[in-house]
Write an enzyme that holds these catalytic residues in place. Sequence first.
Site, PDB file in Angstrom:
ATOM      1  CG  ASN A 136      37.654  41.318  47.230  1.00 43.98           C
ATOM      2  OD1 ASN A 136      38.260  42.397  47.350  1.00 43.98           O
ATOM      3  ND2 ASN A 136      36.243  41.255  47.259  1.00 43.98           N
TER       4      ASN A 136
ATOM      5  CB  ALA B 237      32.200  34.777  44.038  1.00 41.51           C
TER       6      ALA B 237
ATOM      7  CG  ASP C  70      34.035  44.284  49.549  1.00 45.69           C
ATOM      8  OD1 ASP C  70      33.115  43.316  49.647  1.00 45.69           O
ATOM      9  OD2 ASP C  70      35.197  43.547  49.450  1.00 45.69           O
TER      10      ASP C  70
ATOM     11  CE  LYS D 274      47.275  52.665  30.739  1.00 46.37           C
ATOM     12  NZ  LYS D 274      48.789  52.603  30.378  1.00 46.37           N
TER      13      LYS D 274
END
Length: 310
Positions: free
Chosen positions: A212, A276, A280, A290
Amino acid sequence: MTVKNKKILIIIGGGIAAYKSLDLIRLLKKNNNDVKTILTKSGKEFVTPLSITTLTKNKTFEDIFDKNTESEIDHISLSRWADLIIVMPTTANFMTKLSLGKAEDLATTVILASNKDILLVPAMNVRMWIHKATQKNLKTLQDYGYLFIGPEKGEMACGEYGEGKMSSPRQIFTFLDNYFNKKNLVKKKNFKALVTTGPTREYLDPVRYISNESSGKQGYEIALALSRLGIKTTLITGPTNLVSRTNIKTKKIISAKQMLEEVKKNLPVDIAICAAAVADFKPSKKNKNKLKKNQNIFKSIDLEKKSRYS
Ligand SMILES: Cc1cc2nc3c(=O)[nH]c(=O)nc-3n(C[C@H](O)[C@H](O)[C@H](O)COP(=O)(O)O)c2cc1C
């Protein structure tokens, strides 16, 4: 009355209201406080070391390069000695020096080296006060955490009317009373606080993550304000570019799970502020390697909701 048996360092700047610092010294001494003073070069044009010393019963410090006083008490120990530092009057010039972080004389060096709260008591002509440069300095100094009282509106020594008049010694004394009252309350109760801040990162693979947007600034400021009140503060922070103060116990974490574990480790507390921006979602598994660009990343990950509870 809680301004008692305190150690107060007063820096007297070069303004017409400098003489009022003598009244504050008298009030503080009457209530059994120990007062030391620094007189700036310009301050000396307005009040004499003799008047100050007569009231404080302590030497008035003036020059950073004074060999006699540097061995007696250096600029670092002078700032450590004080429970609180007051600058009165805080001139427009002094505000500029502080907002630039200058350390060019004893007063500014003591302030820059200080780990204590610093109360600024501005006093100047209304035009000087409302000037954009002064207002910009005010904002910077507030951001740096300096405390302010005043200025008040009223008639000035120059005959003009407006905002810029220094708060009276009585008003400053009442401010100090409230300030130390709050500190005493917190100390007596031995409060502990916990603040979470910043983002968390949930890695999909070694280089990609879900997060976020969060600078973490709010939590860092809250932790600073709590610790300034004398509250033992723990800051649990996700990845940010910020640096916390040394007296704030700071734990750095990356993921929501780590944040939860760190919070649990630091409980119980009296105050918990959860600022903080915890992610989610989190991928149900982190890929060891990767993910290839041409792979459909979102097909290869399975997002779980409410990562903060995992
Ligand atoms: C008579 C007189 C009165 C002054 N009063 C003020 C004042 O009230 N506020 C202010 O900001 N500057 C005032 N000044 C200008 C300051 O003295 C000057 O900016 C000085 O450099 C400030 O020194 P300091 O940074 O040590 O406080 C005054 C100057 C004179 C000559």
